[in-house]
Each structure stands twice: as C-alpha cells, then as structure tokens.
Design a protein around this motif. Structure first.
Motif, PDB file in Angstrom:
ATOM      1  N   SER A   1      -6.400  -9.110 -21.564  1.00 36.45           N
ATOM      2  CA  SER A   1      -6.664  -8.195 -20.608  1.00 36.45           C
ATOM      3  C   SER A   1      -5.755  -8.594 -20.128  1.00 36.45           C
ATOM      4  O   SER A   1      -5.010  -7.422 -19.012  1.00 36.45           O
ATOM      5  N   ARG A   2      -4.421  -9.717 -20.135  1.00 41.41           N
ATOM      6  CA  ARG A   2      -3.337  -9.648 -19.422  1.00 41.41           C
ATOM      7  C   ARG A   2      -2.087  -8.281 -19.752  1.00 41.41           C
ATOM      8  O   ARG A   2      -1.254  -8.175 -18.352  1.00 41.41           O
ATOM      9  N   ASP A   3      -2.228  -8.205 -20.669  1.00 36.11           N
ATOM     10  CA  ASP A   3      -1.884  -7.938 -21.472  1.00 36.11           C
ATOM     11  C   ASP A   3      -1.516  -6.110 -21.452  1.00 36.11           C
ATOM     12  O   ASP A   3      -0.325  -5.159 -20.742  1.00 36.11           O
ATOM     13  N   ASP A   4      -2.868  -5.698 -20.846  1.00 35.15           N
ATOM     14  CA  ASP A   4      -3.385  -4.251 -21.264  1.00 35.15           C
ATOM     15  C   ASP A   4      -2.393  -3.736 -19.850  1.00 35.15           C
ATOM     16  O   ASP A   4      -2.018  -3.089 -19.595  1.00 35.15           O
ATOM     17  N   TYR A   5      -2.355  -4.902 -18.306  1.00 38.20           N
ATOM     18  CA  TYR A   5      -1.576  -4.282 -17.542  1.00 38.20           C
ATOM     19  C   TYR A   5       0.356  -4.661 -17.215  1.00 38.20           C
ATOM     20  O   TYR A   5       0.847  -4.757 -16.298  1.00 38.20           O
ATOM     21  N   THR A   6       0.174  -5.045 -17.494  1.00 39.33           N
ATOM     22  CA  THR A   6       1.770  -5.764 -18.424  1.00 39.33           C
ATOM     23  C   THR A   6       2.174  -4.862 -19.569  1.00 39.33           C
ATOM     24  O   THR A   6       3.617  -4.790 -19.157  1.00 39.33           O
ATOM     25  N   ILE A   7       1.913  -4.456 -20.443  1.00 37.81           N
ATOM     26  CA  ILE A   7       2.572  -4.661 -21.029  1.00 37.81           C
ATOM     27  C   ILE A   7       2.027  -3.285 -21.895  1.00 37.81           C
ATOM     28  O   ILE A   7       2.486  -2.403 -23.456  1.00 37.81           O
ATOM     29  N   GLY A   8       0.452  -2.916 -21.507  1.00 35.51           N
ATOM     30  CA  GLY A   8      -0.273  -2.452 -22.709  1.00 35.51           C
ATOM     31  C   GLY A   8      -0.971  -0.743 -21.778  1.00 35.51           C
ATOM     32  O   GLY A   8       0.328  -0.296 -21.210  1.00 35.51           O
ATOM     33  N   GLU A   9      -2.216  -0.594 -22.009  1.00 34.95           N
ATOM     34  CA  GLU A   9      -2.444   1.065 -20.816  1.00 34.95           C
ATOM     35  C   GLU A   9      -2.123   0.665 -19.887  1.00 34.95           C
ATOM     36  O   GLU A   9      -1.888   2.031 -19.435  1.00 34.95           O
ATOM     37  N   PHE A  10      -2.010   0.091 -19.029  1.00 34.00           N
ATOM     38  CA  PHE A  10      -1.830   0.538 -17.365  1.00 34.00           C
ATOM     39  C   PHE A  10      -0.381  -0.323 -17.314  1.00 34.00           C
ATOM     40  O   PHE A  10      -0.324  -0.854 -15.830  1.00 34.00           O
ATOM     41  N   LYS A  11       0.416  -0.450 -18.387  1.00 31.38           N
ATOM     42  CA  LYS A  11       1.817  -1.602 -17.422  1.00 31.38           C
ATOM     43  C   LYS A  11       2.879  -0.276 -17.002  1.00 31.38           C
ATOM     44  O   LYS A  11       3.874  -0.202 -15.791  1.00 31.38           O
ATOM     45  N   ASP A  12       2.100   1.291 -16.888  1.00 32.66           N
ATOM     46  CA  ASP A  12       3.168   2.067 -15.366  1.00 32.66           C
ATOM     47  C   ASP A  12       1.549   2.643 -14.500  1.00 32.66           C
ATOM     48  O   ASP A  12       2.091   3.203 -13.835  1.00 32.66           O
ATOM     49  N   ASN A  13       0.611   1.884 -14.582  1.00 33.26           N
ATOM     50  CA  ASN A  13      -0.254   1.798 -13.558  1.00 33.26           C
ATOM     51  C   ASN A  13       0.672   1.011 -12.180  1.00 33.26           C
ATOM     52  O   ASN A  13       0.390   0.101 -12.398  1.00 33.26           O
ATOM     53  N   GLN A  14       0.020   1.209 -10.920  1.00 33.35           N
ATOM     54  CA  GLN A  14      -0.308   0.527  -9.805  1.00 33.35           C
ATOM     55  C   GLN A  14      -2.010   0.423  -9.179  1.00 33.35           C
ATOM     56  O   GLN A  14      -2.833   1.607 -10.232  1.00 33.35           O
ATOM     57  N   VAL A  15      -2.362  -0.231  -8.808  1.00 34.54           N
ATOM     58  CA  VAL A  15      -3.821  -0.868  -8.984  1.00 34.54           C
ATOM     59  C   VAL A  15      -3.755  -0.799  -7.059  1.00 34.54           C
ATOM     60  O   VAL A  15      -2.685  -1.457  -6.668  1.00 34.54           O
ATOM     61  N   ARG A  16      -4.963  -0.516  -6.603  1.00 40.33           N
ATOM     62  CA  ARG A  16      -5.205  -0.469  -5.186  1.00 40.33           C
ATOM     63  C   ARG A  16      -6.519  -1.920  -5.207  1.00 40.33           C
ATOM     64  O   ARG A  16      -7.367  -1.373  -5.469  1.00 40.33           O
ATOM     65  N   LEU A  17      -6.157  -2.238  -3.353  1.00 44.53           N
ATOM     66  CA  LEU A  17      -6.718  -3.259  -3.615  1.00 44.53           C
ATOM     67  C   LEU A  17      -7.779  -3.377  -2.203  1.00 44.53           C
ATOM     68  O   LEU A  17      -6.564  -3.163  -0.978  1.00 44.53           O
ATOM     69  N   LYS A  18      -8.723  -3.272  -1.932  1.00 46.38           N
ATOM     70  CA  LYS A  18      -8.977  -3.362  -0.393  1.00 46.38           C
ATOM     71  C   LYS A  18      -9.853  -4.565   0.005  1.00 46.38           C
ATOM     72  O   LYS A  18     -10.951  -5.308  -0.930  1.00 46.38           O
ATOM     73  N   GLY A  19      -9.107  -5.370   1.011  1.00 49.28           N
ATOM     74  CA  GLY A  19      -9.936  -6.509   1.497  1.00 49.28           C
ATOM     75  C   GLY A  19      -9.975  -7.249   2.610  1.00 49.28           C
ATOM     76  O   GLY A  19      -9.004  -6.100   4.143  1.00 49.28           O
ATOM     77  N   MET A  20     -10.251  -8.333   3.585  1.00 45.81           N
ATOM     78  CA  MET A  20      -9.230  -8.958   4.520  1.00 45.81           C
ATOM     79  C   MET A  20      -8.374  -9.411   4.085  1.00 45.81           C
ATOM     80  O   MET A  20      -8.807 -10.343   3.840  1.00 45.81           O
ATOM     81  N   PHE A  21      -7.508  -9.353   5.665  1.00 45.86           N
ATOM     82  CA  PHE A  21      -6.523 -10.329   5.133  1.00 45.86           C
ATOM     83  C   PHE A  21      -6.760 -11.694   6.091  1.00 45.86           C
ATOM     84  O   PHE A  21      -7.244 -12.110   6.918  1.00 45.86           O
ATOM     85  N   GLN A  22      -6.305 -12.554   5.232  1.00 43.73           N
ATOM     86  CA  GLN A  22      -5.869 -14.630   5.424  1.00 43.73           C
ATOM     87  C   GLN A  22      -3.848 -14.381   5.540  1.00 43.73           C
ATOM     88  O   GLN A  22      -2.811 -14.309   4.210  1.00 43.73           O
ATOM     89  N   SER A  23      -3.920 -14.623   6.554  1.00 42.92           N
ATOM     90  CA  SER A  23      -2.314 -15.483   6.547  1.00 42.92           C
ATOM     91  C   SER A  23      -1.493 -16.031   5.951  1.00 42.92           C
ATOM     92  O   SER A  23      -2.247 -16.744   5.029  1.00 42.92           O
ATOM     93  N   GLY A  24      -1.152 -16.524   4.933  1.00 37.11           N
ATOM     94  CA  GLY A  24      -0.186 -16.978   4.250  1.00 37.11           C
ATOM     95  C   GLY A  24       0.976 -17.709   4.796  1.00 37.11           C
ATOM     96  O   GLY A  24       1.701 -17.756   5.819  1.00 37.11           O
ATOM     97  N   ASN A  25       2.757 -17.440   3.536  1.00 36.29           N
ATOM     98  CA  ASN A  25       3.466 -18.683   4.149  1.00 36.29           C
ATOM     99  C   ASN A  25       4.624 -17.463   4.014  1.00 36.29           C
ATOM    100  O   ASN A  25       4.606 -17.152   2.101  1.00 36.29           O
ATOM    101  N   GLY A  26       4.841 -17.148   4.014  1.00 37.08           N
ATOM    102  CA  GLY A  26       6.457 -16.009   4.241  1.00 37.08           C
ATOM    103  C   GLY A  26       6.398 -14.813   4.065  1.00 37.08           C
ATOM    104  O   GLY A  26       5.451 -14.528   4.766  1.00 37.08           O
TER     105      GLY A  26
END
Length: 286
Positions: A182-207
């Motif tokens: 499943s990781r390879d699908d997004y790095t070297i496989g079927e979806f390697k040239d695709n971007q993804v979209r996520l929607k969610g709620m913001f949580q502050s982090g570092n830098g």
C-alpha cells in the motif's frame, strides 16, 4: 320477563384496539425512519459504518412485522364483531322461544337474566389494560429527533479538484501506511504522480509541521476519539490557525518509520487553505 344485557367488555376492548393501533403506528414510523437514516447518510454521524446495513435491515424487518400484525389485528376485529352479532342473535331466539312456552320451568322467568359478554382480552387477575401513552415514550425519541432535522439537507456543490488529485478520507490515509504494497502504491506505484487531498481540523504543531485531525468511531458517536495526520507545511512556512479550524490540504503522501517496524503517514503539503466546517467530522468522510 326482563333481560338486562350488560356489555362489560366494550371499554376495555376499545382501549386494547387503540393500544394496538398506536403501537403499530409508532413502530411503522420507527421502521421508516431507520430506512431514511440509512438512505440520507445520517447514520454516518451516529454509528460506525459496520452497523449501517444492520440498521437498514432492522427497519425493513420491523415494517414486515408491522404489516403481519396489522393483518392479524384486522382479522381479530372481524371475528370479535361476528361473535358479538352471534350472541345477540342467540339471545333474541332464546327470548322468542320462551314467549311461546306453556309448561312450567324450574327457574323463575320473572327474575332478571344478566348476560355477561367476556372480552377476548381480559385478565383473570382482575385489572384492566387501559390505554397508556407513556409506553410509547421510547419510540417517540428517534421520531422526534428525525423531525427536528431538515432531512435531506441541501447538498453542497461538488468539490472541484484537478484531475491528478485524489480525495482521501483519514481512514484511507492511515491504511495506506499499513503494508509495503500500500505504501508503494503512493511512492513508486499507481499513484506516484498523484497528489492527495485531505480535509480536517487544524491542530498546532512545531515549526513547519502541524496536525490535521478528525474523529474515529469504534461503535458510535459517544466513543469517538481523534486521529491525527502529520502535515509538513509548504516551503517550510509556519502556518497558524485557531485550534479546530477546518482546512483543506493538498500534497504528496509519504511514510516515515515509527515504532515496532510500523510506518506513519505524513502529508507534504503544497497547498493549505481554510474551508467551511464539515457537518460530518468522522474519519470515514472524504
């Protein structure tokens, strides 16, 4: 000769039929609402997806039972009316025969004969089953909840995404890190040239990193807990929103090693923007 016909069963029998009709009505309404909750997608904010089909099936089965009981009640009413008509006909024949009888009877015809017609639904232990609306309070709760919401809601305009952007749910993003395949699908496989979209709620982090979260249900909304996806801001920017602000992030899905040989999903963002709150905050929603 005087005959006093005292029908003691009428009030109790009427209460019984009223009780049955109310039970059937509320049960039918509940069955319809269970089906509509599934059809309108409202179960997504009440129960985990595992139970959605069970709710639909239960609503259908409940309506089938209501139909069966309604037919049986209709037949029962018909039999009760026929029995009462037969009793009255028998009483009239008895009175007519006695009027033409010349011989003496051992019993006195001058006394009153009281004919008691027992109801088909009386109890030997001496109490009456009156109509009690409080019995339907539990059935009324989901019905009132349904009526308080304007369903179906006005649908928002479809989200416009570029052809190479894949809309993912948080569950999709989490599951993508589980196996090497499943990781390879997004790095070297079927979806390697695709971007993804996520929607969610913001949580502050570092830098330049921050968190994006939604809620995950195990069983129902009461046991929901947040799940977090790490976001790396574009160009190392320090992005700040109020906690819980809804944002949309578009970027590349990557995976970083975690503990115990597991991998963690990290989204390297190319674009972050504030959006309107999603009425469904759960992780299965894309």
């Amino acid at each position: 000769m005087s005959h006093d016909h005292t029908h003691t069963h009428t009030g109790e029998q009427d209460s019984y039929y009223l009780d049955q009709l109310c039970t059937l009505g509320f049960s039918a309404a509940l069955g319809v609402i269970m089906i509509l909750l599934y059809a309108f997608g409202k179960l997504e904010v009440i129960l985990a997806s595992t139970f959605h089909l069970w709710v639909l099936a239960a609503g259908i089965v409940l309506l089938i039972f209501v139909a069966i009981r309604a037919v049986a009640l209709w037949a029962e009413v018909g039999k009760a009316k026929a029995a009462i008509a037969h009793d009255h006909h028998h009483d009239r024949e008895h009175s007519h025969d006695n009027a033409h009888c010349d011989h003496d009877h051992d019993h006195d015809h001058d006394r009153e004969h009281e004919h008691q017609h027992a109801a088909p639904h009386t109890c030997a232990h001496g109490h009456e089953h009156g109509w009690a609306p409080w019995r339907y309070a539990v059935l009324l709760l989901p019905i009132i909840y349904f009526l308080m919401n304007p369903w179906p809601e006005v649908q928002a305009e479809p989200e416009k995404l570029d052809a190479n952007v894949i809309a993912l749910s948080f569950s999709d993003a989490e599951n993508a890190a589980i196996s090497k395949e499943s990781r390879d699908d997004y790095t070297i496989g079927e979806f390697k040239d695709n971007q993804v979209r996520l929607k969610g709620m913001f949580q502050s982090g570092n830098g330049p990193t921050f968190g994006l979260y939604r809620l995950k249900m195990v069983c129902c909304a009461a046991d929901a807990s947040p799940i977090n996806i790490v976001i790396v801001a574009p160009k190392g920017e320090n992005i700040t929103y109020a906690h819980g602000t809804w944002v949309r992030v578009i970027g590349k899905l990557t995976f970083h090693p975690g503990g115990d040989g597991r991998y963690v999903t990290v989204l390297k963002a190319d674009k972050v923007e504030k959006i309107a709150p999603d009425p469904n905050p759960y992780s299965d929603k894309k």
